[in-house]
Design a protein around this motif. Structure first.
Motif: not given
Lengths: 471, 391
Positions: A181-182, A184-185, A188, A253, B6, B9-10, B13
């Motif tokens: 997740l880290s 990916f964020a 992004t 990502m 996170q 936010f994701t 998006f």
């Protein structure tokens, strides 16, 4: 297909993310490969074959090199691989340029072959070369899975405009990535910043630069010439670094960690520093595969100068088949040589502000050469920048400044490491909760605002009112 | 906190990435863009050739971006951002000034010789038309109307080009050429200028004159016609009711800016106090309106309220044989004038050659034998042989 298109953003991208994360881990590389080939084929389907051929050549060369135990046989394979890779690049990119100049040299006309340049060939050729050379040197293991090598060369985030990802950088991640997740964020956010640079800054500055560079140069007022050069300097920075940001972000990502390609190049205090911050993947490629094999700086001074000159001649011509790119390479090569010989030492003695001005001016002039249609246009443009008969600000200059004041201000801010300064400031907040909140939420909200604006700008770029609304 | 941020936010998006294609798929299939006044790109047919050449994918991009969900809203947001936040002087090629929305004008060189030559050529065409009209028992009158950006040219910022010198040179050469060719003409510029308050005759957000400008033009035409022997009584203001429509007005330039700039523009009409019976036929089809006003007062309206917009052929009969007949042709500046003109004539024939290919203006004159033939064009089109200048 380009990242800054609606088809990419709202069809290709969600589809590849959805499918990538929907399938079991062992199929994820396959998903990326299929989407990467489709991504390339959307632009020019028939040229996909050239890329596939390049992949096949490099794959076979890698395998053959590990089969041969003698250095001479390995070298022969390497030479063949180099000839095939560079041959394709030279054929597609430079044939017409060479024919035209040979014709001009011997005063006869050779009709141009009108060869279409396959998209991204300069980038994927250099990636392929980095693989075979590194395998030859024994710096990376040979890739026995052809699909993995195909994925490395064709991976869609960096396929069309870089960064030039070295095989050694992603060798571990090609077959074994750990997405989280880290990442990916962060990816992004990086993608959004890149998209915003392209849509909000580069395209706006591009419109200004095009208006000025493509206009009548012989009457160009000095102030307008400077504005055009500044606008183009911003355009090329945000266009290129924006694309790199998007590529790095998308890669992240999907669990890839590409190296940085830009590091706020306009804060440099010398041209040498600028080239350590600009298109880092290309500079380091030339350093590792051309400059150092030539002997680098561990040779005599004349030979060292010669090595720098060769690298910068190649760097110039890599950017395009035109004499102004050659001149641009020679221009920077000459400055770097002078800086290496004595200027850097002198520069260190003057205040930082003047060093910034020195570097920025030389970079600016370099971009004028780069952007101009040909060498004579570049000369004319540069001469207009120093026209002495200033008669008050030109109306077009006032218009462009007043119409794009916000864009210029945004460019100035984005060209310097504001985010780093903000991070430092947030790090100094004593309250832990507030510090964490400031560290994560404003940046996320700001990114989403930028994303919304970028999408709005992207859609508006197709706004096309029918000629003048004569109802 | 980091993880929550996170995820949020994701999540947003990814939601946006997924929402657009889904919403586009399920939204209705529009084929026309009101704000751009153009047809939207059609879905391309996949064929071997266009797929191999890559053309299919670029055509698909055009289609997708034209049909993407919330497209108008996004372009409106773009316009709003650039007008109100980026504070741009020019957005979507419209120059935003205090008094008016004006078009961006690339500089046009005022070459006196070329202009005089074109003016003489145009005047010769009108001379022939005027002679033909006379041979059919009528008189011809050319009516020149300044376009909004011409009349309000001083509103341009000093650093922007307004093509004033070019327009003046064209106007002078053209009316001189008409005079020299013996063509009767009426230039509305001095008429408006003499009023001392010419801004009231123009929209802020449209390139046309408004109803006030049209009324002055109508009066001037009838006065000029009377001087040429065509006696038609003008409607006095006392015989009319002026009404400003409550609907949001989308002028041609305001429309390009999605009306994000608030202006006092309202579309006005003059109704007859004593309604006049008439029979109107558009291209042979009976139509029972002069003004096309939507029932819903919140519905957007455009200049098409006047006469329903540009129509190839309109014939209005009022059954008053004692009055003269008029034939008018020209661009959309004619439309508000026609809403008054029909009441002063027995038969009004309005022709827009941009939309009519079946008959020439000569055939119309021959067929209807009008007492007065009017050509109404704006000053940006004086030398243009396109559309209504191409007879």
């Amino acid at each position: 297909m380009v990242f800054s298109s609606v088809s990419f953003l709202f069809l290709f991208f969600p589809a590849v993310i959805a499918l990538y994360y929907a399938v079991p881990r062992k199929f994820r590389a396959g998903v990326l490969l299929i989407f990467s080939l489709f991504f390339y084929a959307c632009g020019e389907p028939k040229y996909s074959l050239i890329m596939l051929l390049s992949i096949a050549v490099n794959y076979l060369a890698g395998l053959l090199m590990t089969r041969f135990s003698t250095g001479a046989a390995k070298k022969t394979v390497l030479v063949f691989a180099l000839i095939l890779n560079l041959g394709a690049l030279v054929y597609f990119k430079y044939t017409d340029f060479l024919l035209t100049n040979i014709g001009a040299l011997f005063s006869f006309e050779i009709p141009a072959l009108e060869i279409v340049l396959p998209i991204g060939i300069s980038f994927y050729t250099f990636q392929g070369l980095s693989y075979v050379i590194d395998v030859y040197r024994g710096e990376v293991p040979v890739q026995k899975n052809p699909f993995y090598l195909a994925l490395y060369i064709s991976l869609f985030p960096q396929l069309i405009a870089g960064p030039i990802v070295r095989y050694s950088t992603v060798v571990e991640e090609i077959g074994n990535r750990r997405e989280n997740l880290s990442d990916f964020a962060a990816g992004t956010r990086r993608f959004i910043f890149g998209l915003a640079k392209k849509m909000l800054l580069a395209n706006t500055m591009g419109a200004i630069a095009d208006q000025i560079f493509d206009g009548e140069l012989s009457n160009l007022p000095a102030e307008l010439a400077w504005l055009g050069a500044i606008a183009y300097s911003f355009q090329i920075l945000f266009d290129f670094s924006g694309y790199s940001d998007m590529a790095i972000g998308i890669g992240r990502m999907f669990g890839f960690h590409f190296l940085e390609n830009f590091d706020y190049p306009y804060i440099s205090r010398s041209v040498t520093e600028f080239w350590r911050r600009w298109h880092i993947s290309l500079s380091s490629w030339f350093r590792d595969y051309v400059y150092i094999p030539l002997g680098g700086n561990r040779v005599s001074k004349p030979r060292h100068i010669c090595n720098i000159a060769i690298v910068w001649l190649l760097t110039g011509i890599w950017h395009g088949a035109s004499w102004n790119f050659v001149l641009w390479g020679v221009y920077f090569g000459a400055i770097l040589i002078v800086e290496k010989l004595f200027l850097l030492k002198w520069l260190e003695r003057i205040p930082g502000f003047f060093r910034h001005v020195y570097a920025l001016l030389l970079i600016l002039f370099g971009w004028v050469i780069f952007r101009s249609a040909d060498i004579s246009s570049a000369g004319l443009y540069l001469s207009r920048m120093f026209r002495p008969d200033f008669q008050g600000p030109d109306p077009e200059f006032i218009y462009l400044l007043s119409n794009y004041k916000l864009a210029f201000a945004a460019c100035l801010l984005a060209a310097v490491p504001v985010s780093g300064w903000l991070k430092k400031a947030v790090g100094r907040v004593k309250n832990r909760l507030l510090r964490e909140f400031l560290a994560y939420y404003p940046a996320g909200v700001f990114s989403l605002v930028l994303f919304a604006l970028s999408v709005i700008y992207l859609v508006n770029s197709t706004f096309n009112p029918f000629i003048y609304f004569r109802f | 906190m980091k993880k929550t941020a996170q995820i949020l936010f994701t999540g947003v998006f990814l939601l946006v990435l997924a929402w657009f294609p889904a919403a586009t798929l399920f939204s209705g299939s529009e084929t026309y863009s009101f704000f751009e006044n153009r047809n939207l790109a059609p879905l391309p047919e996949p064929e071997r050739e266009n797929i191999l050449s890559g053309a299919y994918f670029s055509e698909f991009e055009e289609y997708y971006v034209d049909h993407i969900a919330f497209r108008d809203g996004m372009i409106e947001a773009y316009t709003f951002f650039n007008v109100h936040i980026a504070d741009k002087v020019m957005v979507n090629d419209i120059v935003i000034t205090e008094n008016a929305l004006l078009p961006y004008q690339p500089e046009r060189a005022a070459d006196p010789e070329a202009i005089a030559l074109s003016a003489a050529e145009m005047a010769e065409k009108y001379e022939n038309l005027s002679a033909f009209t006379a041979a059919n028992g009528g008189v011809f009158l050319y009516v020149g109307v300044p376009e909004q950006s011409s009349m309000l040219r001083d509103s341009y910022p000093s650093y922007m080009n307004n093509n004033g010198a070019y327009l003046d040179a064209v106007e002078e050469a053209f009316f001189q050429a008409l005079d020299a060719a013996g063509v009767q003409s009426l230039n509305m510029r001095p008429v408006y200028e003499q009023s001392g308050d010419f801004e009231r005759y123009y929209f802020v957000t449209d390139h046309h004159f408004n109803m006030h400008g049209a009324y002055v033009c109508y009066r001037s035409i009838l006065e000029a016609g009377a001087a040429l022997g065509v006696a038609a009584d003008p409607l006095e203001e006392e015989e009319l009711i002026y009404e400003e429509l409550p609907n949001p007005y989308y002028g041609s330039r305001g429309r390009i800016l999605y009306n994000v700039i608030r202006t006092p523009d309202r579309l006005g009409i003059y109704r007859l106090k004593d309604p006049l019976p008439y029979i109107r036929r558009d291209n042979g089809e009976e139509v029972d309106q002069i003004f096309f006003i939507p029932e819903d007062p919140k519905e957007k309206i455009t200049y098409n309220v006047y006469m329903g917009g540009d129509v190839a052929e309109t014939v209005i009969e009022t059954g008053r044989e004692e009055l003269p007949d008029v034939l008018v042709f020209g661009d959309s500046f004619t439309n508000p004038v026609e809403t008054l003109l029909y009441a002063s004539f027995n038969r009004t024939v309005a022709v827009d050659l941009r939309h009519n290919t079946e008959k020439t203006i000569y055939e119309y004159i021959e067929e209807y034998q009008p007492d007065l033939v009017l050509c109404i064009r704006d000053d940006t089109a004086y030398l243009s042989t396109d559309g209504n200048g191409g007879f």
